[in-house]
Design a protein around this motif. Structure first.
Motif, PDB file in Angstrom:
ATOM      1  N   GLN A 164       0.835  -1.279   0.069  1.00 49.89           N
ATOM      2  CA  GLN A 164       0.100   0.015   0.236  1.00 49.89           C
ATOM      3  C   GLN A 164       0.912   1.168   0.083  1.00 49.89           C
ATOM      4  OE1 GLN A 164      -2.543  -0.829   3.422  1.00 49.89           O
ATOM      5  NE2 GLN A 164      -3.985  -1.769   1.956  1.00 49.89           N
ATOM      6  N   LYS A 165       2.033   1.120   0.869  1.00 54.70           N
ATOM      7  CA  LYS A 165       2.761   2.221   0.745  1.00 54.70           C
ATOM      8  C   LYS A 165       3.426   2.568  -0.837  1.00 54.70           C
ATOM      9  CE  LYS A 165       4.677   2.372   5.398  1.00 54.70           C
ATOM     10  NZ  LYS A 165       5.981   2.166   6.131  1.00 54.70           N
ATOM     11  N   TYR A 166       3.787   1.492  -1.271  1.00 48.22           N
ATOM     12  CA  TYR A 166       4.425   1.475  -2.735  1.00 48.22           C
ATOM     13  C   TYR A 166       3.322   2.267  -3.585  1.00 48.22           C
ATOM     14  CZ  TYR A 166       5.198  -0.035  -7.506  1.00 48.22           C
ATOM     15  OH  TYR A 166       5.492   0.027  -8.855  1.00 48.22           O
ATOM     16  N   LEU A 167       2.052   1.749  -3.418  1.00 52.27           N
ATOM     17  CA  LEU A 167       1.105   2.258  -4.304  1.00 52.27           C
ATOM     18  C   LEU A 167       0.852   3.901  -4.223  1.00 52.27           C
ATOM     19  CD1 LEU A 167      -1.653  -0.782  -4.314  1.00 52.27           C
ATOM     20  CD2 LEU A 167       0.055  -0.044  -6.228  1.00 52.27           C
ATOM     21  N   LEU A 168       0.852   4.298  -2.701  1.00 49.07           N
ATOM     22  CA  LEU A 168       0.842   5.526  -2.341  1.00 49.07           C
ATOM     23  C   LEU A 168       1.877   6.366  -3.250  1.00 49.07           C
ATOM     24  CD1 LEU A 168      -0.767   7.607  -0.928  1.00 49.07           C
ATOM     25  CD2 LEU A 168       0.632   7.315   1.003  1.00 49.07           C
ATOM     26  N   TRP A 169       3.081   6.007  -2.947  1.00 46.79           N
ATOM     27  CA  TRP A 169       4.132   6.652  -3.595  1.00 46.79           C
ATOM     28  C   TRP A 169       4.237   6.772  -5.116  1.00 46.79           C
ATOM     29  CZ3 TRP A 169       6.849  10.078  -1.432  1.00 46.79           C
ATOM     30  CH2 TRP A 169       6.911  10.413  -0.163  1.00 46.79           C
ATOM     31  N   LEU A 170       3.771   5.782  -5.613  1.00 43.22           N
ATOM     32  CA  LEU A 170       3.696   5.578  -7.008  1.00 43.22           C
ATOM     33  C   LEU A 170       2.630   6.540  -7.528  1.00 43.22           C
ATOM     34  CD1 LEU A 170       4.260   4.373  -9.803  1.00 43.22           C
ATOM     35  CD2 LEU A 170       2.496   2.645  -9.267  1.00 43.22           C
ATOM     36  N   LEU A 171       1.494   6.569  -6.883  1.00 45.54           N
ATOM     37  CA  LEU A 171       0.497   7.587  -7.088  1.00 45.54           C
ATOM     38  C   LEU A 171       0.789   9.131  -7.027  1.00 45.54           C
ATOM     39  CD1 LEU A 171      -2.594   7.886  -8.083  1.00 45.54           C
ATOM     40  CD2 LEU A 171      -3.281   8.103  -5.583  1.00 45.54           C
ATOM     41  N   LEU A 172       1.435   9.289  -5.914  1.00 45.60           N
ATOM     42  CA  LEU A 172       2.236  10.711  -5.702  1.00 45.60           C
ATOM     43  C   LEU A 172       3.039  11.085  -6.550  1.00 45.60           C
ATOM     44  CD1 LEU A 172       2.453  10.507  -1.541  1.00 45.60           C
ATOM     45  CD2 LEU A 172       0.679  11.941  -3.159  1.00 45.60           C
ATOM     46  N   THR A 173       3.975  10.341  -7.135  1.00 46.31           N
ATOM     47  CA  THR A 173       5.046  10.357  -8.012  1.00 46.31           C
ATOM     48  C   THR A 173       4.142  10.877  -9.222  1.00 46.31           C
ATOM     49  OG1 THR A 173       6.529   9.009  -6.957  1.00 46.31           O
ATOM     50  CG2 THR A 173       6.793   9.357  -9.490  1.00 46.31           C
ATOM     51  N   GLY A 174       3.329  10.107  -9.586  1.00 45.74           N
ATOM     52  CA  GLY A 174       2.568  10.390 -10.889  1.00 45.74           C
ATOM     53  C   GLY A 174       1.735  11.779 -10.993  1.00 45.74           C
ATOM     54  N   LEU A 175       1.292  11.906  -9.778  1.00 40.34           N
ATOM     55  CA  LEU A 175       0.541  13.341  -9.752  1.00 40.34           C
ATOM     56  C   LEU A 175       1.509  14.505  -9.800  1.00 40.34           C
ATOM     57  CD1 LEU A 175      -2.218  12.529  -7.019  1.00 40.34           C
ATOM     58  CD2 LEU A 175      -2.567  12.839  -9.507  1.00 40.34           C
ATOM     59  N   PHE A 176       2.739  14.172  -9.002  1.00 35.93           N
ATOM     60  CA  PHE A 176       3.834  15.272  -9.182  1.00 35.93           C
ATOM     61  C   PHE A 176       4.125  15.476 -10.734  1.00 35.93           C
ATOM     62  CE2 PHE A 176       8.350  15.734  -9.797  1.00 35.93           C
ATOM     63  CZ  PHE A 176       8.397  17.062  -9.315  1.00 35.93           C
ATOM     64  N   LEU A 177       4.414  14.327 -11.334  1.00 36.72           N
ATOM     65  CA  LEU A 177       5.074  14.431 -12.650  1.00 36.72           C
ATOM     66  C   LEU A 177       3.682  15.059 -13.552  1.00 36.72           C
ATOM     67  CD1 LEU A 177       6.746  11.191 -13.141  1.00 36.72           C
ATOM     68  CD2 LEU A 177       7.707  13.395 -12.992  1.00 36.72           C
ATOM     69  N   ALA A 178       2.670  14.677 -13.306  1.00 32.48           N
ATOM     70  CA  ALA A 178       1.332  15.323 -14.193  1.00 32.48           C
ATOM     71  C   ALA A 178       1.213  16.840 -13.888  1.00 32.48           C
ATOM     72  CB  ALA A 178       0.192  14.729 -13.686  1.00 32.48           C
ATOM     73  N   SER A 179       1.660  17.127 -12.468  1.00 32.84           N
ATOM     74  CA  SER A 179       1.273  18.787 -12.059  1.00 32.84           C
ATOM     75  C   SER A 179       2.231  19.428 -12.722  1.00 32.84           C
ATOM     76  CB  SER A 179       1.438  18.750 -10.710  1.00 32.84           C
ATOM     77  OG  SER A 179       2.661  18.642 -10.041  1.00 32.84           O
TER      78      SER A 179
END
Length: 184
Positions: A164-179
């Motif tokens: 779950q931590k991995y999925l959260l960090w993956l989502l945050l990384t994707g959101l950062f790159l999209a932003s």
């Protein structure tokens, strides 16, 4: 010869540059220029030295990426040696930076698919996601290429909480790159 003479006289022109976060992919070339100037190389040598550093960085990143794989190394090497990539990595281009770090990230990802016994550590997660961040940052629209990373099996983690931590960090990384391209 004219460029070398102009360089020797320390003549400069007016150059405006937008040095944003996207310029990270030119740091190694800029470092080569600074080093070449520090040891007083002629302009054309500095020019070629910076291009060589681009090729060298691409070769090192791809070699590290191929080393991560258990099998499929020949396929990865043949992808890295596509003539267009070899040509661009010997010139001033950000494409080898993108391709090299993306290849490193995907080889890291495939290493977990190839070895079911291997468990992901924090270091592995940082290196894999960091490679994708560095690779996607110059061309942030490529953030969607990270979607397959959601498919890492739960067996690659020690427990459900780490997954779950991995999925959260993956989502945050994707959101950062999209932003980086959606917000401006």
């Amino acid at each position: 010869q004219q460029l070398n003479e102009s360089f020797a006289k320390r003549e400069t022109g007016i150059l405006r540059s937008d040095c944003g976060i996207y310029s990270i992919c030119y740091l190694h070339e800029a470092a080569a220029v600074v080093l070449g100037r520090a040891i007083h190389l002629p302009f054309t040598w500095i020019w070629n030295f910076a291009k060589f550093c681009n090729l060298l960085l691409y070769a090192v990143i791809v070699a590290l990426a191929i080393k991560k794989l258990r099998y499929g190394k020949i396929f990865a090497a043949s992808m890295a040696l596509i003539p267009t990539m070899m040509y661009m990595s010997g010139n001033y281009s950000y494409d080898p930076w993108i391709a090299g770090f993306m290849m490193y990230g995907f080889c890291y990802f495939f290493s977990f698919l190839q070895d079911r016994e291997k468990k992901m550590t924090k270091k592995d997660m940082i290196l894999m996601l960091g490679a994708f961040v560095l690779g996607v940052l110059p061309k942030a629209i490529y953030f969607v290429i990270m979607f397959p990373l959601f498919l890492i099996p739960k067996t690659s983690f020690n427990n459900k909480k780490e997954h779950q931590k991995y999925l959260l960090w993956l989502l945050l990384t994707g959101l950062f790159l999209a932003s980086t391209f959606l917000l401006p």
